[in-house]
Scaffold this active site. Structure first.
Site, PDB file in Angstrom:
ATOM      1  N   ALA A   1       3.006   4.445   0.846  1.00 22.16           N
ATOM      2  CA  ALA A   1       3.753   4.751   2.077  1.00 22.16           C
ATOM      3  C   ALA A   1       3.016   5.800   2.906  1.00 22.16           C
ATOM      4  O   ALA A   1       2.222   6.570   2.386  1.00 22.16           O
ATOM      5  CB  ALA A   1       5.138   5.267   1.705  1.00 22.16           C
TER       6      ALA A   1
ATOM      7  N   SER B   1      11.056  -3.328  -6.149  1.00 20.80           N
ATOM      8  CA  SER B   1      11.220  -2.462  -7.310  1.00 20.80           C
ATOM      9  C   SER B   1      10.935  -3.210  -8.592  1.00 20.80           C
ATOM     10  O   SER B   1      11.265  -4.377  -8.725  1.00 20.80           O
ATOM     11  CB  SER B   1      12.646  -1.903  -7.374  1.00 20.80           C
ATOM     12  OG  SER B   1      12.784  -1.135  -8.562  1.00 20.80           O
ATOM     13  N   GLY B   2      10.343  -2.494  -9.527  1.00 25.33           N
ATOM     14  CA  GLY B   2      10.126  -3.110 -10.832  1.00 25.33           C
ATOM     15  C   GLY B   2       8.848  -2.693 -11.507  1.00 25.33           C
ATOM     16  O   GLY B   2       8.645  -2.976 -12.685  1.00 25.33           O
TER      17      GLY B   2
ATOM     18  N   ARG C   1      34.864  31.004   9.407  1.00 27.62           N
ATOM     19  CA  ARG C   1      34.102  30.563  10.591  1.00 27.62           C
ATOM     20  C   ARG C   1      34.792  31.026  11.869  1.00 27.62           C
ATOM     21  O   ARG C   1      34.163  31.438  12.837  1.00 27.62           O
ATOM     22  CB  ARG C   1      33.966  29.030  10.596  1.00 27.62           C
ATOM     23  CG  ARG C   1      33.086  28.484   9.484  1.00 27.62           C
ATOM     24  CD  ARG C   1      33.028  26.960   9.518  1.00 27.62           C
ATOM     25  NE  ARG C   1      32.301  26.465  10.670  1.00 27.62           N
ATOM     26  CZ  ARG C   1      32.834  25.793  11.681  1.00 27.62           C
ATOM     27  NH1 ARG C   1      34.127  25.520  11.678  1.00 27.62           N
ATOM     28  NH2 ARG C   1      32.098  25.376  12.673  1.00 27.62           N
TER      29      ARG C   1
ATOM     30  N   GLU D   1      17.849   6.153  -8.854  1.00 28.69           N
ATOM     31  CA  GLU D   1      16.848   6.234  -9.938  1.00 28.69           C
ATOM     32  C   GLU D   1      16.625   7.706 -10.338  1.00 28.69           C
ATOM     33  O   GLU D   1      16.638   8.045 -11.526  1.00 28.69           O
ATOM     34  CB  GLU D   1      15.553   5.588  -9.422  1.00 28.69           C
ATOM     35  CG  GLU D   1      14.323   5.717 -10.279  1.00 28.69           C
ATOM     36  CD  GLU D   1      13.102   5.107  -9.564  1.00 28.69           C
ATOM     37  OE1 GLU D   1      13.160   3.930  -9.157  1.00 28.69           O
ATOM     38  OE2 GLU D   1      12.086   5.814  -9.400  1.00 28.69           O
ATOM     39  N   TYR D   2      16.455   8.579  -9.357  1.00 28.79           N
ATOM     40  CA  TYR D   2      16.268  10.014  -9.635  1.00 28.79           C
ATOM     41  C   TYR D   2      17.482  10.562 -10.400  1.00 28.79           C
ATOM     42  O   TYR D   2      17.337  11.314 -11.362  1.00 28.79           O
ATOM     43  CB  TYR D   2      16.132  10.803  -8.324  1.00 28.79           C
ATOM     44  CG  TYR D   2      14.739  10.917  -7.760  1.00 28.79           C
ATOM     45  CD1 TYR D   2      13.945   9.797  -7.561  1.00 28.79           C
ATOM     46  CD2 TYR D   2      14.213  12.143  -7.386  1.00 28.79           C
ATOM     47  CE1 TYR D   2      12.678   9.896  -7.015  1.00 28.79           C
ATOM     48  CE2 TYR D   2      12.945  12.269  -6.844  1.00 28.79           C
ATOM     49  CZ  TYR D   2      12.180  11.138  -6.650  1.00 28.79           C
ATOM     50  OH  TYR D   2      10.927  11.251  -6.103  1.00 28.79           O
TER      51      TYR D   2
ATOM     52  N   VAL E   1       0.854  -1.190   0.000  1.00 35.18           N
ATOM     53  CA  VAL E   1       0.000   0.000   0.000  1.00 35.18           C
ATOM     54  C   VAL E   1       0.891   1.242   0.000  1.00 35.18           C
ATOM     55  O   VAL E   1       2.061   1.159   0.349  1.00 35.18           O
ATOM     56  CB  VAL E   1      -0.958   0.018   1.221  1.00 35.18           C
ATOM     57  CG1 VAL E   1      -2.008  -1.069   1.094  1.00 35.18           C
ATOM     58  CG2 VAL E   1      -0.195  -0.130   2.527  1.00 35.18           C
TER      59      VAL E   1
ATOM     60  N   LYS F   1       7.144  11.271  -5.206  1.00 30.61           N
ATOM     61  CA  LYS F   1       6.444  10.786  -4.010  1.00 30.61           C
ATOM     62  C   LYS F   1       7.299  10.910  -2.759  1.00 30.61           C
ATOM     63  O   LYS F   1       6.833  10.627  -1.671  1.00 30.61           O
ATOM     64  CB  LYS F   1       6.022   9.335  -4.218  1.00 30.61           C
ATOM     65  CG  LYS F   1       4.939   9.169  -5.276  1.00 30.61           C
ATOM     66  CD  LYS F   1       4.086   7.956  -5.005  1.00 30.61           C
ATOM     67  CE  LYS F   1       3.250   7.579  -6.203  1.00 30.61           C
ATOM     68  NZ  LYS F   1       4.053   6.851  -7.215  1.00 30.61           N
TER      69      LYS F   1
ATOM     70  N   HIS G   1      18.093   3.110  -3.668  1.00 33.07           N
ATOM     71  CA  HIS G   1      17.800   2.684  -5.045  1.00 33.07           C
ATOM     72  C   HIS G   1      17.038   3.801  -5.759  1.00 33.07           C
ATOM     73  O   HIS G   1      17.355   4.180  -6.891  1.00 33.07           O
ATOM     74  CB  HIS G   1      16.981   1.385  -5.007  1.00 33.07           C
ATOM     75  CG  HIS G   1      16.297   1.038  -6.305  1.00 33.07           C
ATOM     76  ND1 HIS G   1      15.179   1.708  -6.765  1.00 33.07           N
ATOM     77  CD2 HIS G   1      16.574   0.100  -7.241  1.00 33.07           C
ATOM     78  CE1 HIS G   1      14.801   1.200  -7.923  1.00 33.07           C
ATOM     79  NE2 HIS G   1      15.634   0.222  -8.242  1.00 33.07           N
ATOM     80  N   ASN G   2      16.038   4.349  -5.082  1.00 32.06           N
ATOM     81  CA  ASN G   2      15.233   5.397  -5.705  1.00 32.06           C
ATOM     82  C   ASN G   2      16.016   6.697  -5.867  1.00 32.06           C
ATOM     83  O   ASN G   2      15.817   7.420  -6.840  1.00 32.06           O
ATOM     84  CB  ASN G   2      13.958   5.646  -4.892  1.00 32.06           C
ATOM     85  CG  ASN G   2      12.905   4.596  -5.178  1.00 32.06           C
ATOM     86  OD1 ASN G   2      13.238   3.445  -5.447  1.00 32.06           O
ATOM     87  ND2 ASN G   2      11.651   4.970  -5.118  1.00 32.06           N
TER      88      ASN G   2
ATOM     89  N   LYS H   1      16.136   0.309  -0.472  1.00 30.04           N
ATOM     90  CA  LYS H   1      15.172   0.684  -1.522  1.00 30.04           C
ATOM     91  C   LYS H   1      15.132   2.205  -1.701  1.00 30.04           C
ATOM     92  O   LYS H   1      15.032   2.719  -2.816  1.00 30.04           O
ATOM     93  CB  LYS H   1      13.768   0.151  -1.200  1.00 30.04           C
ATOM     94  CG  LYS H   1      12.693   0.580  -2.214  1.00 30.04           C
ATOM     95  CD  LYS H   1      13.011   0.068  -3.597  1.00 30.04           C
ATOM     96  CE  LYS H   1      12.157   0.495  -4.749  1.00 30.04           C
ATOM     97  NZ  LYS H   1      11.135   1.446  -4.726  1.00 30.04           N
TER      98      LYS H   1
HETATM   99  C1  6PG Z   1      10.489   1.175  -8.314  1.00 29.17           C
HETATM  100  C2  6PG Z   1      10.065   2.612  -8.323  1.00 29.17           C
HETATM  101  C3  6PG Z   1       8.768   2.779  -7.581  1.00 29.17           C
HETATM  102  C4  6PG Z   1       8.053   4.083  -7.822  1.00 29.17           C
HETATM  103  C5  6PG Z   1       8.841   5.297  -7.466  1.00 29.17           C
HETATM  104  C6  6PG Z   1       8.311   6.553  -8.080  1.00 29.17           C
HETATM  105  O1  6PG Z   1      11.588   0.928  -7.858  1.00 29.17           O
HETATM  106  O2  6PG Z   1       9.710   0.325  -8.773  1.00 29.17           O
HETATM  107  O3  6PG Z   1      11.038   3.394  -7.719  1.00 29.17           O
HETATM  108  O4  6PG Z   1       9.021   2.523  -6.242  1.00 29.17           O
HETATM  109  O5  6PG Z   1       7.638   4.133  -9.135  1.00 29.17           O
HETATM  110  O6  6PG Z   1       8.807   5.438  -6.078  1.00 29.17           O
HETATM  111  O7  6PG Z   1       8.888   7.573  -7.392  1.00 29.17           O
HETATM  112  P1  6PG Z   1       8.527   9.074  -7.589  1.00 29.17           P
HETATM  113  O8  6PG Z   1       7.030   9.209  -7.586  1.00 29.17           O
HETATM  114  O9  6PG Z   1       9.134   9.740  -6.405  1.00 29.17           O
HETATM  115  O10 6PG Z   1       9.134   9.479  -8.879  1.00 29.17           O
END
Ligand code: 6PG
Length: 399
Positions: free
Chosen positions: A6, A58-59, A375, A119-120, A4, A190, A115-116, A112
């Site tokens: 987060a 993920s996937g 400083r 991904e970004y 579900v 997200k 990982h994201n 994870k």
């Molecule tokens: C994955 C993706 C998945 C999701 C992202 C989108 O590994 O399958 O990462 O978890 O599509 O969280 O992330 P954003 O909405 O932050 O781009």
């Protein structure tokens, strides 16, 4: 096993399930939960005699059909109970399932999250290359689709490259231009990328490519303000196409090096978090289970895995001799692309951040000495010296 969104929904589902659970039951959260929430929930359920696993999944839709990459964390005994099921469900690379026990507590959800973050970073780099091909080389979408298709077959191959080639080629029935050109240029998020940056800041780990990728999503969403800025600063630089073939080769090399730099930042963060949060992560295992099923799967994860296989105590991925020589070989490409982007006014922030990351990291001496002096000047924060040991303060104004 809960899958579900987060945040509050996870707590709501746990509350609904609790009356039906018995001591010894195992509850699994397969969503993108924040690792702090996972630790809190695990504690709450442990107090009731329930086991809890936080499993990064993920996937996307493709992973659901053909097997995802699974990143489980929590009590080892709980993992052992579902190991067979998770291994059965996971994607396979040469028969090897893309799942492994990662560590206690929120280890799985932390991995994870990173990982994201990666991904970004990769998505932003690819988007910049797509933009540079258009604004810098005057390439249309169809031509760019062909190039991405070609690149996604070789060294650069990976899920994000493959889907980019497909996206660029996709046209709605009867449409004159590819669908992607009609999509609003305001990216949403997200939160997992932002959490990665926040956690890296907390731990003092530099991950500038990912930070900038989050910032660029925020900037892209300021569509109205961008319109006004564009008028004030004459935003769109006219396209002066360069030499296509040599420039494409440079773009390819630059993307390849910057991708390595992005994975390296993510691995660095995982290494530090493993110590700080007591996850005891094995980075070779992380690279291994990312080779298939997940969004950041790519051919690059094989050499990354080998680097940690050779040296499990590797201080930083960029110190691996093999990867270092690849990055060195393409550094000229990154410089050339970044210089071209800067001089023509085409934004390439993730590439720039990746290059500065490496240039700073390989600087034996940085200007942080001046920051320390400043400083100490305004706040008597003291400094250390390179010529003698101890802590020093100077009354700067006296001189
Ligand atoms: C994955 C993706 C998945 C999701 C992202 C989108 O590994 O399958 O990462 O978890 O599509 O969280 O992330 P954003 O909405 O932050 O781009």
């Amino acid at each position: 096993m809960m899958l579900v969104p987060a945040g509050d929904p996870v707590d709501a589902v746990i509350d609904n399930l609790l009356p039906m659970l018995e001591e010894g039951d195992l509850l699994i959260d397969g969503g993108n939960s924040h690792f702090v929430d996972t630790d809190r929930r695990a504690k709450q359920l442990r107090e009731r005699g329930l086991a809890y696993l936080g499993v990064g999944v993920s996937g996307g839709a493709e992973g659901a059909r053909r097997g995802p990459s699974l990143m489980p964390g929590g009590p080892r005994s709980a993992y052992d109970r579902v190991q067979g099921i998770l291994e059965g469900a996971a994607a396979k690379v040469n028969g090897d399932p893309c799942v492994a026990y990662l560590g206690p507590g929120s280890a799985g959800h932390y991995v994870k999250m990173v990982h994201n973050g990666i991904e970004y970073g990769l998505m932003q780099l690819i988007a910049e290359v797509y933009d540079l091909m258009k604004r810098g080389l005057g390439m249309g979408t169809a031509a760019r689709a062909e190039v991405f298709e070609e690149w996604s077959q070789g060294l650069l191959s990976g899920f994000l490259m493959e889907i980019t080639a497909e996206i660029l080629a996709y046209k709605e029935q009867g449409a004159s231009e590819p669908l992607v050109e009609r999509i609003l240029d305001a990216a949403e998020q997200k939160g997992t990328g932002r959490w990665t940056s926040q956690s890296a800041m907390d731990l003092g780990v530099p991950i500038p490519t990912m930070d900038v990728a989050v910032a660029m999503r925020n900037l892209s969403a300021l569509k109205g303000a961008r319109g006004r800025m564009s008028e004030r600063y004459e935003g769109e630089t006219p396209c002066i196409p360069g030499e296509r073939d040599p420039d494409l080769a440079k773009l390819r090399g630059a993307l390849y090096a910057c991708m390595i730099l992005t994975y390296a930042q993510g691995m660095d963060l995982l290494g530090v978090a493993a110590g700080e949060h007591g996850y005891g992560l094995d980075l070779e295992t992380v690279a291994r289970i990312w080779r298939g099923g997940c969004i950041i799967r790519s051919a690059l994860l094989e050499p990354i895995r080998s680097a940690y296989q050779r040296r499990p105590d590797l201080d930083h991925l960029l110190l691996d001799p093999g990867l270092a020589s690849v990055v060195r070989a393409h550094l000229g490409d990154v410089r050339s692309v970044v210089a071209g982007a800067a001089s023509t006014g085409i934004p390439a922030p993730a590439m720039m951040a990746s290059l500065s990351y490496l240039d700073s990291f390989r600087s034996d001496r940085l200007p942080a000495n001046l920051i320390q002096a400043q400083r100490d000047y305004f706040g008597a924060h003291t400094y250390e010296r390179v010529d003698k040991s101890g802590t020093f303060h100077t009354e700067w104004r006296e001189h």
